[in-house]
Structure formats: C-alpha cells, structure tokens
Design a protein around this motif. Structure first.
Motif, mmCIF file in Angstrom:
data_model
loop_
_atom_site.group_PDB
_atom_site.id
_atom_site.type_symbol
_atom_site.label_atom_id
_atom_site.label_comp_id
_atom_site.label_asym_id
_atom_site.label_seq_id
_atom_site.Cartn_x
_atom_site.Cartn_y
_atom_site.Cartn_z
ATOM 1 N N ILE A 142 0.829 -1.205 0.000
ATOM 2 C CA ILE A 142 0.000 0.000 0.000
ATOM 3 C C ILE A 142 0.865 1.257 0.000
ATOM 4 O O ILE A 142 0.585 2.226 -0.725
ATOM 5 C CB ILE A 142 -0.948 -0.006 1.220
ATOM 6 N N ASP A 143 1.936 1.259 0.791
ATOM 7 C CA ASP A 143 2.849 2.407 0.808
ATOM 8 C C ASP A 143 3.372 2.715 -0.591
ATOM 9 O O ASP A 143 3.436 3.876 -1.008
ATOM 10 C CB ASP A 143 4.037 2.141 1.737
ATOM 11 N N GLN A 144 3.755 1.675 -1.308
ATOM 12 C CA GLN A 144 4.315 1.860 -2.646
ATOM 13 C C GLN A 144 3.242 2.252 -3.670
ATOM 14 O O GLN A 144 3.507 3.018 -4.597
ATOM 15 C CB GLN A 144 5.035 0.584 -3.092
ATOM 16 N N LEU A 145 2.035 1.752 -3.499
ATOM 17 C CA LEU A 145 0.937 2.145 -4.394
ATOM 18 C C LEU A 145 0.601 3.620 -4.205
ATOM 19 O O LEU A 145 0.308 4.330 -5.183
ATOM 20 C CB LEU A 145 -0.291 1.278 -4.134
ATOM 21 N N VAL A 146 0.640 4.088 -2.978
ATOM 22 C CA VAL A 146 0.382 5.504 -2.699
ATOM 23 C C VAL A 146 1.428 6.381 -3.389
ATOM 24 O O VAL A 146 1.136 7.503 -3.815
ATOM 25 C CB VAL A 146 0.381 5.750 -1.172
ATOM 26 N N LYS A 147 2.639 5.868 -3.524
ATOM 27 C CA LYS A 147 3.717 6.602 -4.191
ATOM 28 C C LYS A 147 3.664 6.465 -5.718
ATOM 29 O O LYS A 147 4.474 7.071 -6.425
ATOM 30 C CB LYS A 147 5.076 6.103 -3.694
ATOM 31 N N GLY A 148 2.741 5.638 -6.219
ATOM 32 C CA GLY A 148 2.635 5.448 -7.665
ATOM 33 C C GLY A 148 3.672 4.510 -8.234
ATOM 34 O O GLY A 148 3.937 4.527 -9.442
ATOM 35 N N LEU A 188 -9.311 -0.894 -7.074
ATOM 36 C CA LEU A 188 -8.916 0.365 -6.444
ATOM 37 C C LEU A 188 -7.760 1.012 -7.198
ATOM 38 O O LEU A 188 -7.743 2.240 -7.394
ATOM 39 C CB LEU A 188 -8.525 0.093 -4.991
ATOM 40 N N ILE A 189 -6.807 0.201 -7.624
ATOM 41 C CA ILE A 189 -5.675 0.713 -8.405
ATOM 42 C C ILE A 189 -6.161 1.315 -9.717
ATOM 43 O O ILE A 189 -5.757 2.424 -10.103
ATOM 44 C CB ILE A 189 -4.659 -0.415 -8.674
ATOM 45 N N GLU A 190 -7.020 0.598 -10.405
ATOM 46 C CA GLU A 190 -7.525 1.072 -11.701
ATOM 47 C C GLU A 190 -8.302 2.378 -11.557
ATOM 48 O O GLU A 190 -8.329 3.193 -12.482
ATOM 49 C CB GLU A 190 -8.391 -0.005 -12.343
ATOM 50 N N ALA A 191 -8.936 2.568 -10.412
ATOM 51 C CA ALA A 191 -9.705 3.794 -10.171
ATOM 52 C C ALA A 191 -8.821 4.940 -9.692
ATOM 53 O O ALA A 191 -9.295 6.078 -9.591
ATOM 54 C CB ALA A 191 -10.795 3.523 -9.141
ATOM 55 N N ASN A 192 -7.547 4.666 -9.420
ATOM 56 C CA ASN A 192 -6.656 5.677 -8.850
ATOM 57 C C ASN A 192 -5.331 5.790 -9.596
ATOM 58 O O ASN A 192 -4.298 6.107 -8.988
ATOM 59 C CB ASN A 192 -6.397 5.377 -7.370
ATOM 60 N N LEU A 193 -5.341 5.543 -10.888
ATOM 61 C CA LEU A 193 -4.124 5.740 -11.671
ATOM 62 C C LEU A 193 -3.789 7.228 -11.688
ATOM 63 O O LEU A 193 -4.680 8.085 -11.703
ATOM 64 C CB LEU A 193 -4.328 5.207 -13.094
ATOM 65 N N LEU A 249 -1.732 12.680 -8.075
ATOM 66 C CA LEU A 249 -1.495 11.651 -7.068
ATOM 67 C C LEU A 249 -2.742 10.790 -6.890
ATOM 68 O O LEU A 249 -3.857 11.244 -7.172
ATOM 69 C CB LEU A 249 -1.126 12.291 -5.730
ATOM 70 N N PRO A 250 -2.580 9.567 -6.420
ATOM 71 C CA PRO A 250 -3.752 8.737 -6.132
ATOM 72 C C PRO A 250 -4.457 9.227 -4.868
ATOM 73 O O PRO A 250 -3.929 10.054 -4.131
ATOM 74 C CB PRO A 250 -3.147 7.342 -5.928
ATOM 75 N N ASP A 251 -5.632 8.714 -4.642
ATOM 76 C CA ASP A 251 -6.385 9.033 -3.433
ATOM 77 C C ASP A 251 -5.795 8.223 -2.278
ATOM 78 O O ASP A 251 -6.128 7.054 -2.094
ATOM 79 C CB ASP A 251 -7.861 8.704 -3.643
ATOM 80 N N ILE A 282 2.580 4.901 -21.529
ATOM 81 C CA ILE A 282 1.823 5.754 -22.454
ATOM 82 C C ILE A 282 0.333 5.458 -22.351
ATOM 83 O O ILE A 282 -0.501 6.370 -22.293
ATOM 84 C CB ILE A 282 2.330 5.555 -23.901
ATOM 85 N N GLU A 283 -0.021 4.184 -22.308
ATOM 86 C CA GLU A 283 -1.426 3.801 -22.223
ATOM 87 C C GLU A 283 -2.022 4.227 -20.879
ATOM 88 O O GLU A 283 -3.161 4.697 -20.811
ATOM 89 C CB GLU A 283 -1.566 2.289 -22.403
ATOM 90 N N LEU A 284 -1.272 4.046 -19.818
ATOM 91 C CA LEU A 284 -1.755 4.444 -18.492
ATOM 92 C C LEU A 284 -2.014 5.947 -18.443
ATOM 93 O O LEU A 284 -3.082 6.395 -17.979
ATOM 94 C CB LEU A 284 -0.731 4.036 -17.434
ATOM 95 N N LEU A 285 -1.065 6.740 -18.915
ATOM 96 C CA LEU A 285 -1.173 8.193 -18.829
ATOM 97 C C LEU A 285 -2.175 8.769 -19.807
ATOM 98 O O LEU A 285 -2.832 9.782 -19.525
ATOM 99 C CB LEU A 285 0.206 8.823 -19.068
#
Length: 241
Positions: free
Chosen positions: A94-100, A126-131, A213-215, A172-175
């Motif tokens: 979770i720590d690393q996901l918060v950092k992207g 949750l990840i897909e909703a917070n890219l 940043l993610p939520d 590229i696809e993510l952004l």
C-alpha cells in the motif's frame, strides 16, 4: 503458460512450496506472476517470477513488534522450471501504491493471478480507479534502467530494448487512457524506436488528464479494513482455543 485466475492450465504452484513465509502467523492474501510471463514474452528458458502478498498479524503491529515488510527473493527449481519468488507485506504494498510505484501496480494488478482472492480483486479495482501522473517517474526510471542494461554484455541481445519498450508502452497507455495494458513486444526494437517512444511517454505525461497523485485515503482505508478484519479473526481464534 502460467495459469490466469485458473482459467488456463499451467504449472501447479502451491503457495507454501513457492515461498516459505518466515513466521507461520503471516497469512498469505494472494499470489501473482510478474516478469516475462505477465507480458506473454516468456521463452522456454524463462524463470517464473512470483510475488506473494501477505499480511502480518495486526496484533503484533499494535504491540509494537517488528514485522517483515518484505521476504527476500528465493530461487528454486521444480520439474526443470526455475521459480523466483519474493514476498511483500500488504502495508508495504500500500505504501508503494500511494507513491505510484509501477512495480507495486504490477505486483498487485498482474493479469496472471495464481492464487486469487477477493482482496486482490478489490485492490486491483482500487488501483484502476486511482491511476495517476506520479507513476510516470517510476516508469521512466524503470525504462531508463532497462535501456542501460542493453549496454552491458548479455547473452540475449536486444532484451533491454524490448523490456524498456513494453514498460514505455504501458506508461503511455496508463497516462493517456487511464488503462493497465500488458502488451508484449515481440520484435527487437531499434534504438531510434525506443528513443521516439520515450519522447511520446514524456508527451503523454505532460498531456495526461489523470490526477497528480492517487487518493491516499482510499488506499489507507483499504488497509485499515484488512487490519481490523485480521484482528477480529485473531480474536475469534483465541476464543476457540
């Protein structure tokens, strides 16, 4: 081929055999396959890269006891296949996901899930909703490292450029479209192609409509619910004893 959520036949990998968790009270949440298999770019000689996500006892955390945020990589051979396995505690993930962190995204949201669970499904959603745009930095660093690896003597010429290009395309696809896309790169790219895609990656970052940043609260609350559930399960186990 590694099995995807059990829908395809593949090597039978049992979690305790794939990774010995150092303490028996650390509970496995799910296991994914990353690396070349995740991208459908494996060869017959490819290692199988596994990630085990586990949860340390909430009671131990509240008591101030030291827990293992990660479990070091372990390599073992079974039936001619080399398994390279590592473990991440859910709090570290979770720590690393918060950092992207893009590795964290791959570890949690790989399309190849060997031991699925509702935790993994909810976390992936949750990840897909917070890219977010912040992941660009992690993707850029990863791609640059993969490009640099091509300058070292390796037996698989072109591998560094291929892995860099798949990482860049993912970014590229993510952004651009806010989507996790694991497209393979099956050709050996020219240096000019990789350089052009790096330029397009930067453009995608500058033009991205994703949040910076993610939520963080969404991820922290997800972790909080898991910890509280684990604490309740520990209480129930104690009452039964």
């Amino acid at each position: 081929m590694i099995a995807n959520n059990g829908s395809n036949k593949g090597p039978e990998i049992r979690a305790p055999e794939a990774l010995s968790i150092s303490k028996p009270d650390m509970r496995m949440l799910f296991m994914t396959c990353v690396g070349s298999h995740m991208w459908h770019m494996e060869s017959k000689d490819s290692d199988v890269d596994l990630v085990v996500i586990y949860i340390a006892p909430t009671k131990s955390i509240l008591r101030g006891e030291k827990i293992s945020a990660t479990i070091s990589q372990r390599m073992e051979e079974k039936n001619g296949v080399i398994y390279d396995t590592l473990g991440w505690e859910i709090g570290h993930l979770i720590d690393q996901l918060v950092k992207g962190n893009v590795n964290a995204i791959w570890n949690a949201a790989s399309p190849l899930v060997l031991l699925p669970s509702s935790v993994q499904e909810k976390l992936k959603a949750l990840i897909e909703a917070n890219l977010c745009r912040e992941t660009y930095r992690s993707i850029l660093g990863m791609a640059e490292s993969q490009i640099q690896s091509e300058k070292k003597p390796v037996k698989n010429a072109g591998k560094g450029y291929r892995t860099a290009l798949r990482t860049i395309n993912f970014g590229i696809e993510l952004l651009t479209n806010g989507r996790l896309c694991f497209e393979p790169v099956l050709h050996i790219p020219e240096v000019s192609e990789v350089a052009e895609k790096m330029r397009r990656l930067e453009e995608a970052y500058e033009a991205s409509a994703l949040p910076d940043l993610p939520d963080e609260d969404a991820f922290r609350n997800f972790l909080l619910r898991l910890r509280l559930e684990d604490l309740e399960k520990d209480k129930e186990r104690s009452e039964r004893q």
